[in-house]
Scaffold this motif. Structure first.
Motif, PDB file in Angstrom:
ATOM      1  N   GLY A  39       0.811  -1.210   0.000  1.00  0.00           N
ATOM      2  CA  GLY A  39       0.000   0.000   0.000  1.00  0.00           C
ATOM      3  C   GLY A  39       0.844   1.260   0.000  1.00  0.00           C
ATOM      4  O   GLY A  39       0.554   2.215  -0.726  1.00  0.00           O
ATOM      5  N   SER A  42       2.602   1.567  -3.449  1.00  0.00           N
ATOM      6  CA  SER A  42       1.626   1.938  -4.471  1.00  0.00           C
ATOM      7  C   SER A  42       1.232   3.405  -4.358  1.00  0.00           C
ATOM      8  O   SER A  42       1.155   4.121  -5.366  1.00  0.00           O
ATOM      9  CB  SER A  42       0.384   1.049  -4.338  1.00  0.00           C
ATOM     10  OG  SER A  42      -0.615   1.435  -5.255  1.00  0.00           O
ATOM     11  N   LYS A  43       1.008   3.863  -3.143  1.00  0.00           N
ATOM     12  CA  LYS A  43       0.641   5.261  -2.922  1.00  0.00           C
ATOM     13  C   LYS A  43       1.780   6.198  -3.329  1.00  0.00           C
ATOM     14  O   LYS A  43       1.552   7.245  -3.937  1.00  0.00           O
ATOM     15  CB  LYS A  43       0.279   5.471  -1.455  1.00  0.00           C
ATOM     16  CG  LYS A  43      -0.213   6.870  -1.129  1.00  0.00           C
ATOM     17  CD  LYS A  43      -0.623   6.978   0.331  1.00  0.00           C
ATOM     18  CE  LYS A  43      -1.118   8.373   0.664  1.00  0.00           C
ATOM     19  NZ  LYS A  43      -1.538   8.487   2.083  1.00  0.00           N
ATOM     20  N   SER A  47       1.706   8.943  -6.436  1.00  0.00           N
ATOM     21  CA  SER A  47       1.977  10.362  -6.187  1.00  0.00           C
ATOM     22  C   SER A  47       3.097  10.873  -7.101  1.00  0.00           C
ATOM     23  O   SER A  47       3.032  11.996  -7.596  1.00  0.00           O
ATOM     24  CB  SER A  47       2.354  10.582  -4.725  1.00  0.00           C
ATOM     25  OG  SER A  47       1.287  10.226  -3.865  1.00  0.00           O
ATOM     26  N   LYS A  57      -6.588  11.758  -7.664  1.00  0.00           N
ATOM     27  CA  LYS A  57      -7.108  10.952  -6.554  1.00  0.00           C
ATOM     28  C   LYS A  57      -8.615  11.114  -6.429  1.00  0.00           C
ATOM     29  O   LYS A  57      -9.339  10.139  -6.199  1.00  0.00           O
ATOM     30  CB  LYS A  57      -6.416  11.369  -5.252  1.00  0.00           C
ATOM     31  CG  LYS A  57      -4.932  11.056  -5.194  1.00  0.00           C
ATOM     32  CD  LYS A  57      -4.329  11.434  -3.858  1.00  0.00           C
ATOM     33  CE  LYS A  57      -4.862  10.569  -2.737  1.00  0.00           C
ATOM     34  NZ  LYS A  57      -4.200  10.857  -1.444  1.00  0.00           N
ATOM     35  N   SER A 152      -4.298   1.808 -11.060  1.00  0.00           N
ATOM     36  CA  SER A 152      -4.365   2.186  -9.645  1.00  0.00           C
ATOM     37  C   SER A 152      -5.638   2.956  -9.342  1.00  0.00           C
ATOM     38  O   SER A 152      -6.298   2.722  -8.312  1.00  0.00           O
ATOM     39  CB  SER A 152      -3.139   3.029  -9.266  1.00  0.00           C
ATOM     40  OG  SER A 152      -1.944   2.305  -9.425  1.00  0.00           O
ATOM     41  N   GLN A 156      -8.664   1.622  -6.962  1.00  0.00           N
ATOM     42  CA  GLN A 156      -9.144   2.383  -5.807  1.00  0.00           C
ATOM     43  C   GLN A 156     -10.642   2.637  -5.899  1.00  0.00           C
ATOM     44  O   GLN A 156     -11.362   2.563  -4.892  1.00  0.00           O
ATOM     45  CB  GLN A 156      -8.390   3.706  -5.710  1.00  0.00           C
ATOM     46  CG  GLN A 156      -8.772   4.575  -4.532  1.00  0.00           C
ATOM     47  CD  GLN A 156      -8.358   3.976  -3.197  1.00  0.00           C
ATOM     48  OE1 GLN A 156      -7.681   2.960  -3.155  1.00  0.00           O
ATOM     49  NE2 GLN A 156      -8.772   4.599  -2.109  1.00  0.00           N
ATOM     50  N   TRP A 220      -5.610   4.225  -0.298  1.00  0.00           N
ATOM     51  CA  TRP A 220      -5.103   5.594  -0.159  1.00  0.00           C
ATOM     52  C   TRP A 220      -5.551   6.191   1.174  1.00  0.00           C
ATOM     53  O   TRP A 220      -6.607   5.887   1.667  1.00  0.00           O
ATOM     54  CB  TRP A 220      -5.581   6.456  -1.300  1.00  0.00           C
ATOM     55  CG  TRP A 220      -5.031   6.038  -2.621  1.00  0.00           C
ATOM     56  CD1 TRP A 220      -3.907   5.266  -2.839  1.00  0.00           C
ATOM     57  CD2 TRP A 220      -5.549   6.351  -3.915  1.00  0.00           C
ATOM     58  NE1 TRP A 220      -3.726   5.083  -4.168  1.00  0.00           N
ATOM     59  CE2 TRP A 220      -4.706   5.737  -4.865  1.00  0.00           C
ATOM     60  CE3 TRP A 220      -6.635   7.084  -4.363  1.00  0.00           C
ATOM     61  CZ2 TRP A 220      -4.905   5.829  -6.235  1.00  0.00           C
ATOM     62  CZ3 TRP A 220      -6.850   7.178  -5.708  1.00  0.00           C
ATOM     63  CH2 TRP A 220      -5.991   6.572  -6.638  1.00  0.00           C
TER      64      TRP A 220
END
Length: 220
Positions: A39, A42-43, A47, A57, A152, A156, A220
């Protein structure tokens, strides 16, 4: 055969216990380190690739309100088409460059006749081939980044949609019908991450009041 059965009877319990212990330890390591690590990475990558864009986002949460479960199949078709175009262009330029390198080691008799023929086309220069190759490589990198961002975002969106529906089902027995309709309406109108967090807080207050636990597996 009897010797084998005897060994199996004596060692089977130890083997089973060992497998169970290894499974428990592996599961604990995955939940404590590997899963959170995925996590975080990936975040971070998202970014970096989106330059920290909050709008990107927010698009995930906006799409979540529209039931994103049908998006993966459309994305797969789009990626296949774009990926094939990028691959063909890169492969064509690379093949032409390899052919020219092989031709350099040959005698120029046949090439001279071909170049002087009536149907001879103007050859592609080495510089143009190199530009085509570098352009193809750059396009491949951009395509991979674009694919990662889109995957991604869609992941999400689907996760938010699933978490919301699960939590809605959890609090439904403890919520009045008008309040439940208000929560559904707020989710349908959701456009940003902030609005989702505010809605989640409302659901969280209901769960705390009734001593129940919500799902909160949001990346996220």
């Amino acid at each position: 055969m009897e010797k084998f059965l005897g060994m199996f009877k004596t060692k089977a319990p130890i083997t089973i216990i060992g497998v169970i212990v290894i499974g428990v330890i592996g599961s604990a390591i995955y939940d404590a380190i590997v899963k959170p690590g995925f996590g975080v990475v990936s975040k971070f990558l998202f970014s970096v690739f989106t330059l920290g864009s909050q709008r990107m986002k927010d698009s995930a949460y906006s799409n979540a309100a529209l039931d994103p479960s049908s998006l993966p199949s459309l994305m797969l078709l789009m990626f296949l088409i774009i990926g094939m175009v990028v691959f063909v262009s890169f492969n064509t330029a690379s093949s032409e460059m390899r052919r020219r390198r092989l031709d350099r080691g040959r005698q120029g008799g046949d090439q001279s006749e071909c170049r002087n023929g009536p149907t001879e086309k103007k050859p592609i220069t080495k510089v143009k081939l190199q530009v085509a190759i570098y352009t193809s490589r750059f396009s491949a990198v951009i395509f991979l980044i674009f694919a990662y961002v889109m995957i991604s975002t869609t992941n999400q969106s689907i996760l938010v949609w699933r978490i919301y529906n699960a939590n809605l089902a959890i609090i439904a027995p403890y919520t009045q019908s008008d309040q439940l309709l208000g929560i559904k309406s707020a989710f349908a109108k959701m456009r940003t991450e902030k609005e989702f967090l505010e809605l989640y807080q409302v659901m969280k207050e209901i769960s705390v009041k009734n001593n129940i636990e919500l799902r909160q597996d949001v990346v996220w």
